[in-house]
Write a protein that holds these residues in place. Structure first.
Motif, PDB file in Angstrom:
ATOM      1  N   ILE A 113      42.478  30.061  49.361  1.00  0.00           N
ATOM      2  CA  ILE A 113      43.554  30.260  48.387  1.00  0.00           C
ATOM      3  C   ILE A 113      44.880  29.984  49.095  1.00  0.00           C
ATOM      4  CG2 ILE A 113      42.257  31.961  47.031  1.00  0.00           C
ATOM      5  CD1 ILE A 113      43.636  34.182  48.470  1.00  0.00           C
ATOM      6  N   THR A 114      45.921  29.691  48.335  1.00  0.00           N
ATOM      7  CA  THR A 114      47.201  29.413  48.998  1.00  0.00           C
ATOM      8  C   THR A 114      48.072  30.667  49.005  1.00  0.00           C
ATOM      9  OG1 THR A 114      48.149  28.595  46.956  1.00  0.00           O
ATOM     10  CG2 THR A 114      47.199  26.953  48.417  1.00  0.00           C
ATOM     11  N   GLU A 115      49.077  30.613  49.874  1.00  0.00           N
ATOM     12  CA  GLU A 115      49.974  31.755  50.011  1.00  0.00           C
ATOM     13  C   GLU A 115      50.635  32.129  48.696  1.00  0.00           C
ATOM     14  OE1 GLU A 115      52.673  31.505  53.553  1.00  0.00           O
ATOM     15  OE2 GLU A 115      51.839  29.496  53.540  1.00  0.00           O
ATOM     16  N   SER A 116      50.984  31.095  47.910  1.00  0.00           N
ATOM     17  CA  SER A 116      51.729  31.353  46.679  1.00  0.00           C
ATOM     18  C   SER A 116      50.895  32.157  45.676  1.00  0.00           C
ATOM     19  CB  SER A 116      52.179  30.037  46.049  1.00  0.00           C
ATOM     20  OG  SER A 116      51.060  29.207  45.860  1.00  0.00           O
ATOM     21  N   ASP A 117      49.567  32.161  45.850  1.00  0.00           N
ATOM     22  CA  ASP A 117      48.717  32.966  44.963  1.00  0.00           C
ATOM     23  C   ASP A 117      48.954  34.460  45.179  1.00  0.00           C
ATOM     24  OD1 ASP A 117      47.679  30.506  44.454  1.00  0.00           O
ATOM     25  OD2 ASP A 117      45.823  30.827  45.557  1.00  0.00           O
ATOM     26  N   LEU A 118      49.477  34.801  46.346  1.00  0.00           N
ATOM     27  CA  LEU A 118      49.527  36.213  46.729  1.00  0.00           C
ATOM     28  C   LEU A 118      50.933  36.794  46.792  1.00  0.00           C
ATOM     29  CD1 LEU A 118      46.856  36.028  49.548  1.00  0.00           C
ATOM     30  CD2 LEU A 118      46.540  36.806  47.209  1.00  0.00           C
ATOM     31  N   VAL A 119      51.925  35.930  46.920  1.00  0.00           N
ATOM     32  CA  VAL A 119      53.292  36.439  46.957  1.00  0.00           C
ATOM     33  C   VAL A 119      53.806  36.653  45.541  1.00  0.00           C
ATOM     34  CG1 VAL A 119      53.855  35.587  49.246  1.00  0.00           C
ATOM     35  CG2 VAL A 119      54.203  34.106  47.283  1.00  0.00           C
ATOM     36  N   ALA A 120      55.053  37.005  45.416  1.00  0.00           N
ATOM     37  CA  ALA A 120      55.676  37.302  44.119  1.00  0.00           C
ATOM     38  C   ALA A 120      54.898  38.426  43.420  1.00  0.00           C
ATOM     39  CB  ALA A 120      55.751  36.062  43.242  1.00  0.00           C
ATOM     40  N   ASP A 121      54.851  38.388  42.097  1.00  0.00           N
ATOM     41  CA  ASP A 121      54.212  39.467  41.369  1.00  0.00           C
ATOM     42  C   ASP A 121      52.748  39.134  41.142  1.00  0.00           C
ATOM     43  OD1 ASP A 121      53.819  41.780  39.942  1.00  0.00           O
ATOM     44  OD2 ASP A 121      54.339  40.828  38.039  1.00  0.00           O
ATOM     45  N   ALA A 122      51.935  39.382  42.131  1.00  0.00           N
ATOM     46  CA  ALA A 122      50.535  38.955  42.051  1.00  0.00           C
ATOM     47  C   ALA A 122      49.608  40.137  42.271  1.00  0.00           C
ATOM     48  CB  ALA A 122      50.279  37.850  43.052  1.00  0.00           C
ATOM     49  N   SER A 123      49.930  41.274  41.695  1.00  0.00           N
ATOM     50  CA  SER A 123      49.124  42.473  41.957  1.00  0.00           C
ATOM     51  C   SER A 123      47.685  42.312  41.475  1.00  0.00           C
ATOM     52  CB  SER A 123      49.766  43.708  41.332  1.00  0.00           C
ATOM     53  OG  SER A 123      50.059  43.458  39.984  1.00  0.00           O
ATOM     54  N   LEU A 124      47.494  41.596  40.354  1.00  0.00           N
ATOM     55  CA  LEU A 124      46.129  41.372  39.857  1.00  0.00           C
ATOM     56  C   LEU A 124      45.338  40.521  40.845  1.00  0.00           C
ATOM     57  CD1 LEU A 124      43.987  41.711  37.659  1.00  0.00           C
ATOM     58  CD2 LEU A 124      44.909  39.677  36.533  1.00  0.00           C
ATOM     59  N   ALA A 125      46.004  39.489  41.386  1.00  0.00           N
ATOM     60  CA  ALA A 125      45.354  38.629  42.385  1.00  0.00           C
ATOM     61  C   ALA A 125      44.916  39.465  43.583  1.00  0.00           C
ATOM     62  CB  ALA A 125      46.300  37.515  42.815  1.00  0.00           C
ATOM     63  N   ILE A 126      45.790  40.331  44.047  1.00  0.00           N
ATOM     64  CA  ILE A 126      45.475  41.141  45.228  1.00  0.00           C
ATOM     65  C   ILE A 126      44.358  42.139  44.922  1.00  0.00           C
ATOM     66  CG2 ILE A 126      46.431  42.843  46.854  1.00  0.00           C
ATOM     67  CD1 ILE A 126      49.069  41.182  46.697  1.00  0.00           C
ATOM     68  N   GLU A 127      44.395  42.699  43.708  1.00  0.00           N
ATOM     69  CA  GLU A 127      43.332  43.608  43.266  1.00  0.00           C
ATOM     70  C   GLU A 127      41.971  42.887  43.274  1.00  0.00           C
ATOM     71  OE1 GLU A 127      44.382  45.698  39.567  1.00  0.00           O
ATOM     72  OE2 GLU A 127      42.245  45.558  39.052  1.00  0.00           O
ATOM     73  N   ASN A 128      41.937  41.673  42.702  1.00  0.00           N
ATOM     74  CA  ASN A 128      40.696  40.888  42.680  1.00  0.00           C
ATOM     75  C   ASN A 128      40.235  40.512  44.082  1.00  0.00           C
ATOM     76  OD1 ASN A 128      40.606  41.002  39.901  1.00  0.00           O
ATOM     77  ND2 ASN A 128      41.603  39.019  39.600  1.00  0.00           N
ATOM     78  N   LEU A 129      41.216  40.201  44.920  1.00  0.00           N
ATOM     79  CA  LEU A 129      40.927  39.848  46.309  1.00  0.00           C
ATOM     80  C   LEU A 129      40.255  41.019  47.022  1.00  0.00           C
ATOM     81  CD1 LEU A 129      41.868  37.301  47.987  1.00  0.00           C
ATOM     82  CD2 LEU A 129      43.607  38.785  48.948  1.00  0.00           C
ATOM     83  N   ASN A 130      40.800  42.203  46.820  1.00  0.00           N
ATOM     84  CA  ASN A 130      40.219  43.401  47.435  1.00  0.00           C
ATOM     85  C   ASN A 130      38.807  43.666  46.923  1.00  0.00           C
ATOM     86  OD1 ASN A 130      42.163  44.455  49.320  1.00  0.00           O
ATOM     87  ND2 ASN A 130      43.487  44.879  47.567  1.00  0.00           N
ATOM     88  N   ALA A 131      38.626  43.505  45.603  1.00  0.00           N
ATOM     89  CA  ALA A 131      37.311  43.755  45.010  1.00  0.00           C
ATOM     90  C   ALA A 131      36.272  42.801  45.577  1.00  0.00           C
ATOM     91  CB  ALA A 131      37.393  43.630  43.493  1.00  0.00           C
ATOM     92  N   LEU A 132      36.630  41.524  45.683  1.00  0.00           N
ATOM     93  CA  LEU A 132      35.678  40.531  46.190  1.00  0.00           C
ATOM     94  C   LEU A 132      35.412  40.730  47.683  1.00  0.00           C
ATOM     95  CD1 LEU A 132      36.864  37.349  44.268  1.00  0.00           C
ATOM     96  CD2 LEU A 132      34.702  38.550  43.955  1.00  0.00           C
ATOM     97  N   THR A 133      36.439  41.135  48.410  1.00  0.00           N
ATOM     98  CA  THR A 133      36.257  41.382  49.837  1.00  0.00           C
ATOM     99  C   THR A 133      35.269  42.516  50.078  1.00  0.00           C
ATOM    100  OG1 THR A 133      38.471  40.587  50.277  1.00  0.00           O
ATOM    101  CG2 THR A 133      37.453  41.883  52.000  1.00  0.00           C
ATOM    102  N   SER A 134      35.364  43.550  49.258  1.00  0.00           N
ATOM    103  CA  SER A 134      34.438  44.672  49.444  1.00  0.00           C
ATOM    104  C   SER A 134      33.008  44.280  49.079  1.00  0.00           C
ATOM    105  CB  SER A 134      34.898  45.905  48.662  1.00  0.00           C
ATOM    106  OG  SER A 134      34.931  45.602  47.292  1.00  0.00           O
ATOM    107  N   ARG A 135      32.852  43.203  48.317  1.00  0.00           N
ATOM    108  CA  ARG A 135      31.509  42.679  48.022  1.00  0.00           C
ATOM    109  C   ARG A 135      30.988  41.753  49.117  1.00  0.00           C
ATOM    110  NH1 ARG A 135      29.113  42.300  43.049  1.00  0.00           N
ATOM    111  NH2 ARG A 135      30.133  43.341  41.325  1.00  0.00           N
TER     112      ARG A 135
END
Ligand code: C2E
Ligand code: CA
Ligand code: CA
Ligand code: CA
Length: 278
Positions: free
Chosen positions: A149-171
């Motif tokens: 994924i690119t940096e721009s996916d995670l900066v700015a207002d991307a709380s949903l992206a980060i939430e999904n990232l965390n969920a997938l990481t724990s899997r």
């Protein structure tokens, strides 16, 4: 007169771009719907610089259209995002990539496969669930897949992206930050995200053998990445000198034309048999 002419040229140029965009949208819809797909996947090897052997393959999409010919992925992925077609494209990429990963496993290959996700994908929970289900369907571990994924996916207002990232990481999924150095985020910022790999953008690597500015940047990034315990992939390695510099400086993984161009599955098997990196 000059202004007038400039206007005419400018309009013609705008129109040409508009027509191309429209054709790409129409043709892409058709390609996605047709059985005999014009779409295909190619795979580019990544080499572990400590063993000099393949450790991973990046999956890259290709589109050869009857009307437009070869359309570069940069171009049609951007248009697909704007035209609301990216979910369909990524769905197609997911299925094909996981089918191929399964094929490689059956053949006995252990390398992981890296898939590119676009900004909208990482916000799309149903699509990400589809990915989880596909892996289950093919009896593959999430850890056999890397998601770029690119940096721009995670900066700015991307709380949903980060939430999904965390969920997938724990899997058990692994993420890499693509095109590192072209955006604004820092390694310190990444440290707080479940990301353990960065890919230094090829613009810093292509001239590494000769360009002192690039050498300075890459050396600094490698030092910082080490301090933050991040794995580093260098993309765009086109010559042996660059490859050796990266190895000497402790870069973990290299990818680029010096190792191999992206290849269709059948050609990749031949490459794996014959290459010193295979
Ligand atoms: P990317 O993810 O940064 O992929 C790396 C690009 O660099 C690829 O271009 C690859 O062919 C090219 N490359 C690799 N080694 C070298 C080298 O040594 N020298 C040079 N000059 N180039 C090298 P490609 O395949 O044209 O893809 C361009 C971009 O399109 C990708 O950049 C990615 O952002 C996007 N893309 C490609 N496939 C997919 C996909 O399946 N899904 C999504 N969402 N995006 C994709
Ligand atoms: Ca990538
Ligand atoms: Ca890149
Ligand atoms: Ca390191």
């Amino acid at each position: 007169i000059h202004t007038g002419q400039w206007c005419v040229h400018y309009r013609a140029d705008l129109e040409a771009r508009y027509v191309r965009r429209l054709t790409i949208t129409t043709e892409l819809k058709r390609a996605l719907a047709s059985e005999q797909s014009e779409l295909s996947m190619v795979y580019q090897p990544k080499v572990d610089l400590s063993t000099m052997k393949v450790c991973s393959m990046e999956a890259l999409i290709r589109w050869n259209n009857a009307v437009l010919g070869f359309v570069p992925p940069d171009e049609f992925i951007t248009i697909a995002e704007q035209a609301g077609l990216i979910e369909q494209v990524t769905s197609w990429v997911m299925r094909r990539t996981i089918e191929d990963l399964s094929y490689f496993r059956v053949k006995g290959y252990r390398f992981t496969v890296a898939m590119n996700l676009s900004t909208q994908d990482i916000q799309n929970k149903p699509l990400l669930n589809k990915l989880v289900n596909l892996l289950t369907e093919f009896a593959l571990y999430p850890s056999s897949l890397e998601l770029e994924i690119t940096e721009s996916d995670l900066v700015a207002d991307a709380s949903l992206a980060i939430e999904n990232l965390n969920a997938l990481t724990s899997r058990g999924f692994h993420f890499a930050i693509d095109d590192f150095g072209t955006g604004y985020s820092s390694l310190a910022y990444l440290k707080n995200l479940p990301v353990n790999t960065i890919k230094i953008d090829k613009s810093f690597i292509l001239s590494l053998a000769t360009d002192e500015n690039d050498q300075q940047i890459v050396h600094t990034v490698l030092g910082l990445a080490d301090a933050f315990n991040l794995k580093v992939v260098a993309e765009g390695v086109e010559d042996e000198v660059s490859m050796n510099i990266l190895k000497d400086w402790g870069c973990d993984i290299a990818q680029g034309y010096f190792i191999s161009r992206p290849l269709p599955r059948a050609d990749l098997e031949a490459w794996l048999e014959n290459s010193p990196f295979g």
